[in-house]
Design a protein around this motif. Structure first.
Motif, PDB file in Angstrom:
ATOM      1  N   ILE A 183      12.835 142.256 -15.188  1.00 24.58           N
ATOM      2  CA  ILE A 183      12.909 141.094 -14.301  1.00 24.58           C
ATOM      3  C   ILE A 183      14.062 140.213 -14.768  1.00 24.58           C
ATOM      4  CG2 ILE A 183      11.698 139.025 -13.505  1.00 24.58           C
ATOM      5  CD1 ILE A 183       9.063 140.551 -14.005  1.00 24.58           C
ATOM      6  N   ALA A 185      16.494 136.544 -14.254  1.00 28.34           N
ATOM      7  CA  ALA A 185      16.701 135.206 -13.716  1.00 28.34           C
ATOM      8  C   ALA A 185      18.157 134.865 -13.977  1.00 28.34           C
ATOM      9  CB  ALA A 185      15.779 134.194 -14.380  1.00 28.34           C
ATOM     10  N   LEU A 198       9.874 128.939 -16.953  1.00 29.89           N
ATOM     11  CA  LEU A 198       9.802 130.394 -16.845  1.00 29.89           C
ATOM     12  C   LEU A 198       9.377 131.018 -18.174  1.00 29.89           C
ATOM     13  CD1 LEU A 198      10.281 133.135 -15.513  1.00 29.89           C
ATOM     14  CD2 LEU A 198      12.724 132.866 -15.997  1.00 29.89           C
ATOM     15  N   VAL A 256      13.400 136.526 -10.432  1.00 24.73           N
ATOM     16  CA  VAL A 256      12.589 135.310 -10.396  1.00 24.73           C
ATOM     17  C   VAL A 256      13.512 134.098 -10.372  1.00 24.73           C
ATOM     18  CG1 VAL A 256      12.366 135.325 -12.930  1.00 24.73           C
ATOM     19  CG2 VAL A 256      10.754 134.000 -11.534  1.00 24.73           C
ATOM     20  N   CYS A 279      10.393 136.480  -6.698  1.00 21.92           N
ATOM     21  CA  CYS A 279       9.420 135.397  -6.873  1.00 21.92           C
ATOM     22  C   CYS A 279      10.232 134.121  -7.018  1.00 21.92           C
ATOM     23  CB  CYS A 279       8.556 135.649  -8.111  1.00 21.92           C
ATOM     24  SG  CYS A 279       7.507 134.235  -8.589  1.00 21.92           S
ATOM     25  N   CYS A 296       5.722 135.478  -1.889  1.00 24.73           N
ATOM     26  CA  CYS A 296       6.814 135.452  -2.872  1.00 24.73           C
ATOM     27  C   CYS A 296       7.069 134.049  -3.406  1.00 24.73           C
ATOM     28  CB  CYS A 296       8.107 135.984  -2.253  1.00 24.73           C
ATOM     29  SG  CYS A 296       8.060 137.721  -1.780  1.00 24.73           S
ATOM     30  N   LEU A 306       3.618 130.103 -11.653  1.00 26.63           N
ATOM     31  CA  LEU A 306       4.735 130.994 -11.951  1.00 26.63           C
ATOM     32  C   LEU A 306       4.269 132.211 -12.738  1.00 26.63           C
ATOM     33  CD1 LEU A 306       7.718 131.498 -11.651  1.00 26.63           C
ATOM     34  CD2 LEU A 306       8.149 130.052 -13.648  1.00 26.63           C
ATOM     35  N   LEU A 310       4.728 136.062 -11.562  1.00 26.88           N
ATOM     36  CA  LEU A 310       5.320 137.136 -12.360  1.00 26.88           C
ATOM     37  C   LEU A 310       4.435 138.377 -12.348  1.00 26.88           C
ATOM     38  CD1 LEU A 310       6.613 135.091 -15.439  1.00 26.88           C
ATOM     39  CD2 LEU A 310       8.021 136.252 -13.722  1.00 26.88           C
ATOM     40  N   LEU A 313       4.924 139.970  -9.041  1.00 25.31           N
ATOM     41  CA  LEU A 313       6.264 140.558  -8.981  1.00 25.31           C
ATOM     42  C   LEU A 313       6.293 141.898  -9.699  1.00 25.31           C
ATOM     43  CD1 LEU A 313       9.266 140.263  -8.216  1.00 25.31           C
ATOM     44  CD2 LEU A 313       9.598 138.995 -10.340  1.00 25.31           C
TER      45      LEU A 313
END
Length: 343
Positions: A183, A185, A198, A256, A279, A296, A306, A310, A313
């Motif tokens: 994942i 960001a 996060l 994310v 997400c 989402c 969050l 996750l 996701l």
């Protein structure tokens, strides 16, 4: 048309990408000039908008006297059909010349990359909003001279083989094991992007051990963020700034966006164009992009929400998104049509 874009920044982020792509597209059929700061390279990352223009776009840099005197010299010595400003610093300076009557009859248009401020945009002839929340927040007298033109995404030019090679190279560089679900960001590491939220959500979420989090970007918050997760950094990678976004999205399996507020959310659009499940926090322009995909979305500034996002996701496969409303050629045409309302 003769178009002058005005931007006064020293970095390469979403707004700079927007300006470069719009100017390049317009230069296919128009005479386009971009007035930039004297030095445009980000001293921290090296990102520089000047590297992203086609040769057909003429670049003018502010001289030693400063941006405002250079802008005055350019508009006094040349004739433009439109002056198009971006962000506050350039927009305020164009407004000053407008108030002093030094713009002549040239219309001044501004794109709102953030919130409307009367001091910045009050003297502009027209305003382009990139998200509905901006247009909804305009003073009543400004709404009639505004238009909503959403941002766009330019798909990666890499072929499938090149994408596979980049994916393999990135994962090997960062010692990601084969078969890992990664994942990512992406963004400047500043407080409002909420990378700290996060990291806390990552710590709280119960995810399979083959799940990794990669943070792409740099900024003043980076050292603090690395210190925050020093005691639980397993499966978290700080990859630093990269100049190959959005191409590098091919290396990941999910995306994310934890920001407290996103004026539009260009990086979200780029991740979706790469076919990633996403997400994102339900704030700002993200609501325009994902208005029909509520599963989402998560509440901003909420670690619990969050963390649950996750987990969802991690369970999602690749996805094909309908991005037909976010095509550069069409949005550039809408921009040109808006210009002509004032010419």
């Amino acid at each position: 048309m003769r178009i002058l874009h005005c931007l006064l920044t020293r970095e390469f982020a979403g707004t700079e990408r927007h300006v470069a792509e719009l100017a390049n597209q317009q230069a296919l059929t128009h005479d386009v000039t971009v007035l930039l700061e004297r030095h445009t390279a980000d001293p921290r990352t090296g990102g520089d908008i000047a590297r992203h223009f086609l040769p057909s776009v003429r670049i003018v840099r502010a001289n030693r006297a400063g941006y405002l005197p250079t802008l005055f010299r350019v508009v006094r010595s040349e004739t433009f059909d439109i002056v198009h400003t971006h962000l506050g610093k350039a927009s305020i300076r164009a407004g000053v010349l407008k108030v002093l009557g030094l713009m002549g009859k040239t219309p001044v248009i501004g794109t709102l990359h953030n919130a409307y401020r009367a001091r910045t945009y009050g003297k502009h002839d027209g305003l382009i909003c990139i998200a509905r929340w901006q247009q909804d927040s305009l003073p009543e007298g400004c709404q009639y001279q505004s238009i909503l033109i959403a941002n766009w995404t330019v798909p990666s030019a890499l072929c499938p083989l090149e994408q596979a090679m980049l994916r393999e190279a990135f994962r090997r560089q960062h010692a990601l094991p084969p078969g890992a679900f990664v994942i990512c960001a992406v963004g400047r590491m500043v407080e409002e992007k909420r990378f700290d939220c996060l990291l806390q959500a990552w710590r709280q979420a119960v995810l399979p051990t083959d799940t990794y989090l990669v943070l792409i970007g740099d900024g003043p918050e980076r050292v603090r963020l690395e210190n925050v997760c020093a005691d639980y950094r397993e499966r978290i990678i700080f990859a630093g700034y990269r100049s190959d976004v959005p191409d590098v999205f091919c290396a990941f399996d999910g995306f994310v966006l934890p920001s407290r507020r996103e004026p539009f959310g260009l990086v979200l659009l780029e991740a979706m164009a790469a076919g990633l499940p996403v997400c994102a926090t339900a704030a700002g322009g993200v609501l325009d992009i994902l208005e029909n995909v509520s599963d989402c979305l998560v509440k901003p500034d909420c670690i619990d929400a969050l963390a649950a996002g996750l987990v969802r996701l991690r369970q999602q496969p690749g996805r094909t998104w309908d991005l037909s409303f976010h095509v550069l050629e069409e949005q550039a045409l809408k921009t040109e049509q808006f210009y002509r309302r004032f010419c």
